[in-house]
Design a protein around this motif. Structure first.
Motif, PDB file in Angstrom:
ATOM      1  N   VAL A 169      -9.580  14.518   8.897  1.00 17.85           N
ATOM      2  CA  VAL A 169      -9.239  13.860  10.153  1.00 17.85           C
ATOM      3  C   VAL A 169      -8.686  12.475   9.842  1.00 17.85           C
ATOM      4  O   VAL A 169      -9.358  11.671   9.176  1.00 17.85           O
ATOM      5  CB  VAL A 169     -10.451  13.717  11.091  1.00 17.85           C
ATOM      6  N   LEU A 170      -7.483  12.201  10.302  1.00 20.81           N
ATOM      7  CA  LEU A 170      -6.901  10.868  10.166  1.00 20.81           C
ATOM      8  C   LEU A 170      -7.220  10.073  11.421  1.00 20.81           C
ATOM      9  O   LEU A 170      -6.894  10.482  12.535  1.00 20.81           O
ATOM     10  CB  LEU A 170      -5.385  10.956   9.984  1.00 20.81           C
ATOM     11  N   VAL A 171      -7.871   8.924  11.246  1.00 21.90           N
ATOM     12  CA  VAL A 171      -8.219   8.032  12.352  1.00 21.90           C
ATOM     13  C   VAL A 171      -7.330   6.804  12.250  1.00 21.90           C
ATOM     14  O   VAL A 171      -7.378   6.083  11.249  1.00 21.90           O
ATOM     15  CB  VAL A 171      -9.701   7.625  12.308  1.00 21.90           C
TER      16      VAL A 171
ATOM     17  N   GLU B  23      -5.423   1.480   8.842  1.00 19.07           N
ATOM     18  CA  GLU B  23      -5.473   0.252   9.632  1.00 19.07           C
ATOM     19  C   GLU B  23      -4.296  -0.641   9.263  1.00 19.07           C
ATOM     20  O   GLU B  23      -4.036  -0.888   8.081  1.00 19.07           O
ATOM     21  CB  GLU B  23      -6.799  -0.478   9.383  1.00 19.07           C
ATOM     22  N   LEU B  24      -3.595  -1.116  10.283  1.00 20.12           N
ATOM     23  CA  LEU B  24      -2.418  -1.947  10.050  1.00 20.12           C
ATOM     24  C   LEU B  24      -2.764  -3.238   9.326  1.00 20.12           C
ATOM     25  O   LEU B  24      -2.033  -3.685   8.444  1.00 20.12           O
ATOM     26  CB  LEU B  24      -1.735  -2.254  11.383  1.00 20.12           C
ATOM     27  N   ALA B  25      -3.863  -3.872   9.698  1.00 16.49           N
ATOM     28  CA  ALA B  25      -4.250  -5.132   9.072  1.00 16.49           C
ATOM     29  C   ALA B  25      -4.639  -4.903   7.609  1.00 16.49           C
ATOM     30  O   ALA B  25      -5.298  -3.923   7.267  1.00 16.49           O
ATOM     31  CB  ALA B  25      -5.414  -5.769   9.817  1.00 16.49           C
ATOM     32  N   ALA B  26      -4.248  -5.827   6.754  1.00 20.15           N
ATOM     33  CA  ALA B  26      -4.559  -5.702   5.333  1.00 20.15           C
ATOM     34  C   ALA B  26      -6.008  -6.033   5.037  1.00 20.15           C
ATOM     35  O   ALA B  26      -6.557  -5.613   4.014  1.00 20.15           O
ATOM     36  CB  ALA B  26      -3.643  -6.616   4.523  1.00 20.15           C
ATOM     37  N   ALA B  27      -6.650  -6.796   5.926  1.00 19.16           N
ATOM     38  CA  ALA B  27      -8.059  -7.177   5.761  1.00 19.16           C
ATOM     39  C   ALA B  27      -8.692  -7.206   7.137  1.00 19.16           C
ATOM     40  O   ALA B  27      -7.986  -7.275   8.154  1.00 19.16           O
ATOM     41  CB  ALA B  27      -8.159  -8.541   5.090  1.00 19.16           C
TER      42      ALA B  27
ATOM     43  N   VAL C 118      -7.341   3.234   4.298  1.00 16.64           N
ATOM     44  CA  VAL C 118      -5.984   2.864   3.926  1.00 16.64           C
ATOM     45  C   VAL C 118      -5.619   1.631   4.742  1.00 16.64           C
ATOM     46  O   VAL C 118      -5.473   1.706   5.964  1.00 16.64           O
ATOM     47  CB  VAL C 118      -4.983   4.008   4.208  1.00 16.64           C
ATOM     48  N   SER C 119      -5.488   0.489   4.080  1.00 14.73           N
ATOM     49  CA  SER C 119      -5.234  -0.761   4.774  1.00 14.73           C
ATOM     50  C   SER C 119      -3.775  -1.175   4.632  1.00 14.73           C
ATOM     51  O   SER C 119      -3.078  -0.786   3.681  1.00 14.73           O
ATOM     52  CB  SER C 119      -6.131  -1.877   4.212  1.00 14.73           C
ATOM     53  N   GLY C 120      -3.305  -1.965   5.585  1.00 17.07           N
ATOM     54  CA  GLY C 120      -1.948  -2.480   5.541  1.00 17.07           C
ATOM     55  C   GLY C 120      -0.886  -1.426   5.769  1.00 17.07           C
ATOM     56  O   GLY C 120       0.248  -1.559   5.284  1.00 17.07           O
ATOM     57  N   ASP C 121      -1.208  -0.389   6.537  1.00 18.22           N
ATOM     58  CA  ASP C 121      -0.238   0.674   6.795  1.00 18.22           C
ATOM     59  C   ASP C 121      -0.413   1.177   8.226  1.00 18.22           C
ATOM     60  O   ASP C 121      -1.409   0.876   8.894  1.00 18.22           O
ATOM     61  CB  ASP C 121      -0.411   1.826   5.800  1.00 18.22           C
ATOM     62  N   SER C 122       0.560   1.939   8.695  1.00 15.71           N
ATOM     63  CA  SER C 122       0.507   2.478  10.053  1.00 15.71           C
ATOM     64  C   SER C 122       1.269   3.793  10.123  1.00 15.71           C
ATOM     65  O   SER C 122       2.107   4.090   9.267  1.00 15.71           O
ATOM     66  CB  SER C 122       1.103   1.483  11.052  1.00 15.71           C
ATOM     67  N   ILE C 123       0.959   4.560  11.141  1.00 15.16           N
ATOM     68  CA  ILE C 123       1.594   5.870  11.345  1.00 15.16           C
ATOM     69  C   ILE C 123       2.953   5.679  12.012  1.00 15.16           C
ATOM     70  O   ILE C 123       3.079   4.953  13.005  1.00 15.16           O
ATOM     71  CB  ILE C 123       0.701   6.763  12.217  1.00 15.16           C
TER      72      ILE C 123
ATOM     73  N   HIS D 147       4.442   2.760   4.955  1.00 12.42           N
ATOM     74  CA  HIS D 147       4.516   2.427   3.534  1.00 12.42           C
ATOM     75  C   HIS D 147       4.069   3.570   2.633  1.00 12.42           C
ATOM     76  O   HIS D 147       4.680   3.802   1.582  1.00 12.42           O
ATOM     77  CB  HIS D 147       3.652   1.186   3.251  1.00 12.42           C
ATOM     78  N   GLY D 148       3.015   4.271   2.981  1.00 12.24           N
ATOM     79  CA  GLY D 148       2.488   5.315   2.126  1.00 12.24           C
ATOM     80  C   GLY D 148       3.282   6.612   2.190  1.00 12.24           C
ATOM     81  O   GLY D 148       4.122   6.815   3.072  1.00 12.24           O
ATOM     82  N   ALA D 149       2.977   7.501   1.255  1.00 10.71           N
ATOM     83  CA  ALA D 149       3.637   8.809   1.213  1.00 10.71           C
ATOM     84  C   ALA D 149       3.145   9.686   2.367  1.00 10.71           C
ATOM     85  O   ALA D 149       2.021   9.524   2.850  1.00 10.71           O
ATOM     86  CB  ALA D 149       3.346   9.490  -0.121  1.00 10.71           C
TER      87      ALA D 149
END
Length: 370
Positions: A4-6, A31-35, A122-127, A143-145
């Motif tokens: 499940v991707l949240v 989560e979009l935020a890096a921290a 997974v931080s610093g990324d978004s769908i 950003h991610g694959a």
């Protein structure tokens, strides 16, 4: 094991990840935020939501982190006290209640620590894209694959990206409540000691309360406007300063603090209303699906309870060999009456808090076990 991707590492997303893992799923939180985000207002955990955190084993830490208000003062435009209370505050309600008020950042930190085991972060990324077929949901990221998950849940707030991708543009679902809010932190230059102050003049005003052992302030500006949300925080900061500039008392010092605040955040007061909270293999939880707004005082409780109920129904269906569609349906059936009562709190008394009786009814209006 089902994946499940949240989307969203806030209160709803972290709570959901915890309960999904407990129910035999493999959750990933993006989560979009890096921290972890700093700042934000104090939030309330009330009624049934207290049972959720108790089942998570977090009652002790959450109560230890609660705010410690002794009361509040309501001021006129020149800073003269016109009302005071040592029984209740506008931010948390009755001080003798079992409900808990604490800073949002503290609650998120506790939930993140509690959800860390068995959860991928997974931080610093978004769908950026969702494509569903019989094998799952194929997800693309900024950003991610690309990856494929069995289910996707949007727990990404009022301006949910998952909701936009799966259900359509947010203009179809947001109901503007006619006001804007800005929240930021500052040093306690007013010397408040466990005491709130609230000031209002016309369609604008603010609330101020101390936190962190009275070392810091949390300042909430509010003003009436039907203008849409401004997502550029630099523009929003200037807009808020212009709207609040006519207020008197300590406004110049507050505006100076606003100018240099690193944790400034602003948005519209709005609710989210959808005919359904799921489509195919994608569902919504918390503000993404049914934001009640800060005016309700129940956004945090809705997020905690909604995440528990959704994970519970998915776990029941998994154990019975069923599928997600039946779980999503039961999730909505259980949550909709609860959501309706809590959203109604925001509009019951325009310009003021809802009646205590209404809050008591709404915060208990669901059972965690069925």
């Amino acid at each position: 094991m089902q994946t499940v991707l949240v989307s969203g590492g806030g209160i709803a997303g972290l709570t959901l990840a915890h309960w999904l893992r407990r129910n035999g799923f493999a959750p990933t939180v993006v989560e979009l935020a890096a921290a972890p985000r700093r700042g934000g207002q104090a939030v309330d955990i009330r009624g049934v939501a207290l049972d959720v955190v108790d089942r998570m084993g977090l009652t002790g830490p959450i109560r230890a982190a609660r705010t410690r208000m002794r009361g509040m003062s309501v001021l006129d435009a020149d800073g003269n006290e016109v009302h005071r209370s040592t029984e209740a505050t506008y931010s948390s309600g009755r001080l003798d209640s079992d409900d808990v008020e604490l800073l949002r950042e503290d609650l998120v930190a506790l939930l993140h620590e509690h959800a860390s085991e068995g959860v991928e972060f997974v931080s610093g990324d978004s769908i950026t894209g969702l494509r569903e077929d019989e094998h799952g949901v194929h997800v693309t990221f900024a950003h991610g694959a690309p990856r494929t998950f069995d289910l996707v849940v949007g727990a990404d707030g009022l301006h949910s990206g998952v909701r936009r991708l799966a259900f359509g543009p947010e203009e179809r679902f947001l109901r503007h409540l006619g006001s804007h809010v800005a929240i930021f932190g500052a040093d306690n230059f007013l010397g408040l000691e466990d005491w709130q102050v609230w000031q209002r003049d016309g369609h604008a005003g603010y609330g101020i309360y101390p936190v962190r052992g009275n070392r810091e302030l949390r300042i909430t500006f509010g003003y009436g406007s039907d203008e849409p949300a401004v997502r550029d925080m630099a523009v929003a900061r200037r807009q808020v300063a212009e709207r609040m500039g006519a207020l008197r008392w300590e406004t110049p010092r507050l505006l100076a603090a606003l100018e240099r605040a690193p944790d400034f955040y602003a948005d519209v007061m709005a609710q989210v209303h959808l005919d359904r909270w799921s489509v195919g293999r994608t569902a919504l939880v918390g503000d993404a699906g049914y934001c009640a707004s800060l005016l309700s005082g129940q956004g945090t409780s809705l997020a905690l309870v909604g995440a528990h109920v959704l994970a519970d129904e998915l776990g029941r269906e998994r154990a019975a060999g069923g599928d997600h569609r039946a779980a999503f349906t039961r999730y909505e059936e259980r949550m909709r009456p609860f959501v309706a009562l809590n959203q109604a709190l925001a509009t019951e008394n325009p310009g003021g808090p809802p009646a205590e009786e209404s809050v008591e009814r709404a915060k208990h209006a669901i059972a965690l076990d069925r």
